[in-house]
Design an enzyme around this catalytic site. Structure first.
Site, short mmCIF file in Angstrom:
data_model
loop_
_atom_site.label_atom_id
_atom_site.label_comp_id
_atom_site.label_asym_id
_atom_site.label_seq_id
_atom_site.Cartn_x
_atom_site.Cartn_y
_atom_site.Cartn_z
N THR A 18 0.58 -0.98 -0.17
CA THR A 18 -0.16 -0.17 0.26
C THR A 18 1.38 1.00 0.03
OG1 THR A 18 -1.80 -1.26 0.78
CG2 THR A 18 -1.53 1.39 0.93
N LYS A 39 -8.20 -1.12 -4.86
CA LYS A 39 -7.23 -2.48 -4.36
C LYS A 39 -8.90 -3.07 -3.98
CE LYS A 39 -5.97 -4.43 -0.18
NZ LYS A 39 -4.58 -4.69 -0.26
N SER A 43 -9.49 -7.65 2.99
CA SER A 43 -10.12 -7.76 4.60
C SER A 43 -9.09 -7.70 5.44
CB SER A 43 -9.32 -9.56 4.26
OG SER A 43 -7.89 -9.79 4.68
N GLU A 117 -3.92 -2.46 -6.54
CA GLU A 117 -3.08 -3.35 -5.28
C GLU A 117 -3.73 -4.65 -5.31
OE1 GLU A 117 -1.78 -3.18 -0.72
OE2 GLU A 117 -2.92 -1.47 -1.41
N GLY A 118 -3.37 -5.27 -5.24
CA GLY A 118 -3.60 -6.95 -4.74
C GLY A 118 -3.58 -7.15 -3.40
N VAL A 119 -3.71 -8.18 -3.08
CA VAL A 119 -4.24 -8.66 -1.88
C VAL A 119 -2.97 -10.11 -1.26
CG1 VAL A 119 -5.57 -10.00 -2.04
CG2 VAL A 119 -5.85 -9.05 0.26
N GLY A 120 -2.33 -9.94 -0.63
CA GLY A 120 -1.61 -10.75 0.24
C GLY A 120 -0.55 -11.20 -0.40
N ASN A 177 11.60 -2.37 -1.62
CA ASN A 177 11.17 -1.06 0.27
C ASN A 177 12.14 -1.36 1.44
OD1 ASN A 177 9.20 0.35 1.80
ND2 ASN A 177 7.80 -1.35 1.97
#
Length: 225
Positions: A18, A39, A43, A117-120, A177
């Site tokens: 993020t 997004k 969750s 943006e993906g999840v996980g 990062n």
């Protein structure tokens, strides 16, 4: 003109997707591009008077210009902080493609770039039959990989890059990062990955738990995006 989309994935959960996506949005905007964040699935959302809301999605909205509506930014929001297909099942629903495609189309109609943006991490199920990689493939989105610089990142990054290619998707760049400010030989690890990932390094983001995404945007080279 339809916007060019980018899909941001990470080497794992908690590697700063993020934060990096927000920096990426500001970097694109600094080149006079209209850039909106999305997004599709989140969750770990909190209940509000306006429905479930996710901190990551709200950060993307704040970094966007034009600013998307919440529902377009985050079509599928779930309360439980667990894997999305399990969160959806727990909430009595199923994650499907149509609402995501429709929201993306609305964002693309008013933007030059849409940062999704993906999840996980990469290999995350969205349902019993549908993987996150399937969504990226269906939408024909090039992928930007966020590598969290910490012990083990070389293995995670190279495996993820290999999986992206094996799933028929296109890795067009990666961003390092610094999530662990005390990581030994971070620069050497980054150079090792630069030599082995067949996609350009777009920049290195310093450890910045309370950082300013607009200021950090100068660390990224997004001219190829």
């Amino acid at each position: 003109m339809t916007a060019r989309g980018l899909f941001v994935t990470g080497t794992d959960t908690g590697v700063g997707k993020t934060w990096t996506s927000c920096v990426l949005l500001h970097a694109l905007r600094s080149h006079d591009l209209r850039a909106a964040g999305m997004k599709p699935v989140a969750s770990g959302c909190r209940a509000t008077l306006h429905g479930l809301r996710n901190d990551d999605a709200e950060a993307l909205i704040d970094a966007s210009e034009p600013r998307p509506t919440y529902n377009d930014c985050n079509p599928f929001a779930f309360a439980e902080p667990i894997a999305p297909h399990l969160a959806a099942s727990f909430g009595g629903t199923t994650i499907t493609a149509e609402p995501i495609h429709a929201a993306y189309a609305r964002l693309a109609a008013q933007s030059d770039r849409v940062v999704v943006e993906g999840v996980g991490g990469w290999a995350v199920p969205l349902s019993n039959e549908w993987m996150q990689a399937d969504l990226v493939d269906e939408m024909d989105l090039p992928v930007v990989l966020v590598v969290g610089l910490r012990l083990g990142c070389i293995n995670h990054a190279l495996l993820t890059a290999r999986a992206i290619a094996a799933d028929g998707c296109r890795l067009i760049g990666w961003i390092a990062n610094r999530i662990d400010p005390d990581m030994a030989f971070a620069a050497a690890n980054t150079e090792t990955l630069r030599q082995r990932i067949v996609a350009p390094l777009l920049g290195v983001l310093d450890h910045a738990p309370d950082g300013d995404a607009a200021h950090a945007a100068a660390s990224l080279d997004v001219r190829a995006l």
